[in-house]
Design a protein around this motif. Structure first.
Motif, PDB file in Angstrom:
ATOM      1  N   ALA A 127     -19.092   6.139  34.858  1.00  0.00           N
ATOM      2  CA  ALA A 127     -18.482   6.515  36.131  1.00  0.00           C
ATOM      3  C   ALA A 127     -18.418   8.024  36.318  1.00  0.00           C
ATOM      4  N   GLN A 128     -18.144   8.779  35.248  1.00  0.00           N
ATOM      5  CA  GLN A 128     -17.910  10.222  35.379  1.00  0.00           C
ATOM      6  C   GLN A 128     -19.035  11.092  34.840  1.00  0.00           C
ATOM      7  N   GLY A 129     -19.913  10.494  34.047  1.00  0.00           N
ATOM      8  CA  GLY A 129     -20.918  11.294  33.364  1.00  0.00           C
ATOM      9  C   GLY A 129     -20.396  11.734  32.005  1.00  0.00           C
ATOM     10  N   LEU A 130     -21.289  11.878  31.031  1.00  0.00           N
ATOM     11  CA  LEU A 130     -20.868  12.163  29.667  1.00  0.00           C
ATOM     12  C   LEU A 130     -20.104  13.481  29.562  1.00  0.00           C
ATOM     13  N   GLY A 131     -20.640  14.526  30.173  1.00  0.00           N
ATOM     14  CA  GLY A 131     -20.010  15.835  30.072  1.00  0.00           C
ATOM     15  C   GLY A 131     -18.620  15.875  30.666  1.00  0.00           C
ATOM     16  N   HIS A 132     -18.473  15.346  31.871  1.00  0.00           N
ATOM     17  CA  HIS A 132     -17.180  15.353  32.546  1.00  0.00           C
ATOM     18  C   HIS A 132     -16.178  14.462  31.822  1.00  0.00           C
ATOM     19  N   TYR A 133     -16.680  13.331  31.282  1.00  0.00           N
ATOM     20  CA  TYR A 133     -15.781  12.415  30.586  1.00  0.00           C
ATOM     21  C   TYR A 133     -15.229  13.052  29.320  1.00  0.00           C
ATOM     22  N   ILE A 134     -16.106  13.719  28.566  1.00  0.00           N
ATOM     23  CA  ILE A 134     -15.648  14.389  27.346  1.00  0.00           C
ATOM     24  C   ILE A 134     -14.728  15.553  27.682  1.00  0.00           C
ATOM     25  N   ALA A 135     -15.038  16.261  28.788  1.00  0.00           N
ATOM     26  CA  ALA A 135     -14.251  17.439  29.161  1.00  0.00           C
ATOM     27  C   ALA A 135     -12.806  17.083  29.484  1.00  0.00           C
ATOM     28  N   HIS A 136     -12.572  15.877  30.011  1.00  0.00           N
ATOM     29  CA  HIS A 136     -11.205  15.555  30.414  1.00  0.00           C
ATOM     30  C   HIS A 136     -10.282  15.353  29.205  1.00  0.00           C
ATOM     31  N   PHE A 137     -10.877  15.213  28.014  1.00  0.00           N
ATOM     32  CA  PHE A 137     -10.055  15.122  26.803  1.00  0.00           C
ATOM     33  C   PHE A 137      -9.394  16.463  26.476  1.00  0.00           C
ATOM     34  N   ALA A 138      -9.944  17.551  27.029  1.00  0.00           N
ATOM     35  CA  ALA A 138      -9.393  18.879  26.744  1.00  0.00           C
ATOM     36  C   ALA A 138      -8.163  19.191  27.581  1.00  0.00           C
ATOM     37  N   GLY A 139      -7.887  18.377  28.584  1.00  0.00           N
ATOM     38  CA  GLY A 139      -6.718  18.605  29.421  1.00  0.00           C
ATOM     39  C   GLY A 139      -6.966  19.614  30.521  1.00  0.00           C
ATOM     40  N   PRO A 140      -6.029  19.764  31.442  1.00  0.00           N
ATOM     41  CA  PRO A 140      -6.226  20.651  32.602  1.00  0.00           C
ATOM     42  C   PRO A 140      -6.064  22.138  32.276  1.00  0.00           C
ATOM     43  N   VAL A 141      -5.402  22.466  31.182  1.00  0.00           N
ATOM     44  CA  VAL A 141      -5.159  23.868  30.832  1.00  0.00           C
ATOM     45  C   VAL A 141      -6.176  24.294  29.766  1.00  0.00           C
ATOM     46  N   LYS A 142      -7.054  25.220  30.119  1.00  0.00           N
ATOM     47  CA  LYS A 142      -8.162  25.558  29.231  1.00  0.00           C
ATOM     48  C   LYS A 142      -7.702  26.142  27.903  1.00  0.00           C
ATOM     49  N   TRP A 143      -6.672  27.005  27.930  1.00  0.00           N
ATOM     50  CA  TRP A 143      -6.275  27.650  26.681  1.00  0.00           C
ATOM     51  C   TRP A 143      -5.593  26.694  25.705  1.00  0.00           C
ATOM     52  N   LEU A 144      -5.196  25.505  26.218  1.00  0.00           N
ATOM     53  CA  LEU A 144      -4.623  24.481  25.345  1.00  0.00           C
ATOM     54  C   LEU A 144      -5.673  23.488  24.842  1.00  0.00           C
ATOM     55  N   ALA A 145      -6.922  23.675  25.282  1.00  0.00           N
ATOM     56  CA  ALA A 145      -7.982  22.724  24.943  1.00  0.00           C
ATOM     57  C   ALA A 145      -8.151  22.510  23.436  1.00  0.00           C
ATOM     58  N   PRO A 146      -8.140  23.565  22.594  1.00  0.00           N
ATOM     59  CA  PRO A 146      -8.294  23.341  21.146  1.00  0.00           C
ATOM     60  C   PRO A 146      -7.204  22.452  20.549  1.00  0.00           C
ATOM     61  N   LEU A 147      -6.029  22.461  21.173  1.00  0.00           N
ATOM     62  CA  LEU A 147      -4.942  21.612  20.698  1.00  0.00           C
ATOM     63  C   LEU A 147      -5.021  20.217  21.301  1.00  0.00           C
ATOM     64  N   MET A 148      -5.301  20.159  22.603  1.00  0.00           N
ATOM     65  CA  MET A 148      -5.276  18.898  23.318  1.00  0.00           C
ATOM     66  C   MET A 148      -6.424  17.977  22.927  1.00  0.00           C
ATOM     67  N   PHE A 149      -7.597  18.549  22.654  1.00  0.00           N
ATOM     68  CA  PHE A 149      -8.776  17.709  22.385  1.00  0.00           C
ATOM     69  C   PHE A 149      -8.562  16.788  21.180  1.00  0.00           C
ATOM     70  N   PRO A 150      -8.179  17.313  19.998  1.00  0.00           N
ATOM     71  CA  PRO A 150      -7.957  16.390  18.867  1.00  0.00           C
ATOM     72  C   PRO A 150      -6.798  15.436  19.095  1.00  0.00           C
ATOM     73  N   VAL A 151      -5.772  15.910  19.819  1.00  0.00           N
ATOM     74  CA  VAL A 151      -4.641  15.022  20.108  1.00  0.00           C
ATOM     75  C   VAL A 151      -5.097  13.845  20.973  1.00  0.00           C
ATOM     76  N   GLU A 152      -5.916  14.128  21.992  1.00  0.00           N
ATOM     77  CA  GLU A 152      -6.420  13.065  22.870  1.00  0.00           C
ATOM     78  C   GLU A 152      -7.324  12.098  22.111  1.00  0.00           C
ATOM     79  N   ILE A 153      -8.162  12.645  21.228  1.00  0.00           N
ATOM     80  CA  ILE A 153      -9.049  11.783  20.438  1.00  0.00           C
ATOM     81  C   ILE A 153      -8.222  10.837  19.570  1.00  0.00           C
ATOM     82  N   LEU A 154      -7.224  11.381  18.896  1.00  0.00           N
ATOM     83  CA  LEU A 154      -6.346  10.541  18.069  1.00  0.00           C
ATOM     84  C   LEU A 154      -5.592   9.520  18.914  1.00  0.00           C
ATOM     85  N   SER A 155      -5.198   9.946  20.102  1.00  0.00           N
ATOM     86  CA  SER A 155      -4.474   9.045  21.003  1.00  0.00           C
ATOM     87  C   SER A 155      -5.332   7.841  21.377  1.00  0.00           C
TER      88      SER A 155
END
Length: 227
Positions: A127-155
Motif C-alpha cells: 500500500a505504501q511502498g517499501l521505502g515509505h513503509y520502513i520510514a514510518h518506523f522512524a517516527g515523525p521527529v527526525k532527530w528521534l529516529a535513531p531511538l524510535m526505529f529500534p523501539v518500533e521494530i521491537l514493538s
C-alpha cells in the motif's frame, strides 16, 4: 490437555504434535462445513445456519468498520473472518470431552500470529511502498529516529508474542479448568462452567480478529497511533 485418558484419538499415539494436527484438521473441517452448510441453499429470508452465518459476517464487518474503516473491513473480511471462525472452532472443541483445543498449543497460536504478522507487513509495503513503509518506523521527529526505529521494530515483533501467548494462555487455562471440573464431577454436567468456557472461546476468537484488523489498518494507512 495432554495425557487425558479419554481422548478419542488415543489410538493415533500420545505424541502431542499428532494430537495437535488431528484436532487442527477437525477444527478446519468444522469451519468449512459450517460455511458450506450456510451457503448450500441461500435464501432471501435466511434461516438456520445461513441466518447464524450472516449475523456472524455482519458482526465481523461492523467491528472491522469500528476499529478500522469500512473499506478495510470488507477488503480483509476473508482473512479476519476465517481466523475468527477457525479459532472459535478450535477453542470450542476443547470443551467437548474427548477432544483437545488445538489453540491450547503454542505451536498453532504462534503459526496464526506469524500469518497475521507477515501478511500485515506485506499489505503495508504494497500500500505504501517499501521505502515509505520502513520510514514510518522512524517516527515523525527526525532527530528521534535513531531511538524510535529500534523501539518500533521491537514493538512489532512483540505483537507475535502478544497474539500467540494471549490465545494460548487463555485456552490452556480453560482446558485445565475443564479438566478440574470433570475430575471433580465427572458424572454431572457442569452447565455454568461450560457456559463460561463457551463465552471464553468466543471472546478469544473475537480479540484475535479485532487485533488482526487493527494491525492491518495501521500497516496500510501508516497511522500507528491507531494501534
Amino acid at each position: 490437555m495432554e495425557g487425558r485418558i479419554w481422548l478419542f484419538f488415543q489410538f493415533l499415539g500420545h505424541d502431542p504434535m499428532v494430537q495437535l494436527v488431528v484436532h487442527t484438521i477437525i477444527s478446519a473441517v468444522l469451519a468449512i462445513a459450517v460455511a458450506k452448510l450456510a451457503t448450500r441453499n441461500l435464501q432471501i429470508v435466511p434461516n438456520g445456519c445461513q441466518n447464524v452465518m450472516e449475523a456472524t459476517v455482519s458482526g465481523i464487518l461492523y467491528i472491522g468498520k469500528d476499529v478500522a474503516s469500512e473499506e478495510i473491513a470488507r477488503k480483509y473480511l476473508a482473512l479476519a473472518g476465517s481466523l475468527a471462525i477457525f479459532i472459535f472452532m478450535g477453542n470450542f472443541i476443547g470443551i467437548i470431552p474427548g477432544f483437545e483445543s488445538p489453540t491450547g498449543n503454542v505451536n498453532l497460536t504462534l503459526t496464526l500470529a506469524l500469518i497475521v504478522f507477515l501478511y500485515y507487513h506485506y499489505e503495508g509495503i504494497k500500500a505504501q511502498g517499501l521505502g515509505h513503509y520502513i520510514a514510518h518506523f522512524a517516527g515523525p521527529v527526525k532527530w528521534l529516529a535513531p531511538l524510535m526505529f529500534p523501539v518500533e521494530i521491537l514493538s512489532h515483533f512483540s505483537r507475535i508474542i502478544s497474539l500467540a501467548f494471549r490465545l494460548f494462555g487463555n485456552i490452556k487455562g480453560d482446558d485445565l479448568f475443564l479438566l478440574v471440573l470433570l475430575m471433580l464431577a465427572p458424572y454431572v454436567f457442569p452447565l455454568a462452567g461450560y457456559a463460561l468456557l463457551t463465552f471464553s472461546a468466543f471472546l478469544q476468537a473475537f480479540v484475535f480478529m479485532v487485533l488482526t484488523y487493527v494491525y492491518l489498518y495501521g500497516a496500510v494507512t501508516g497511522q500507528e497511533e491507531a494501534l
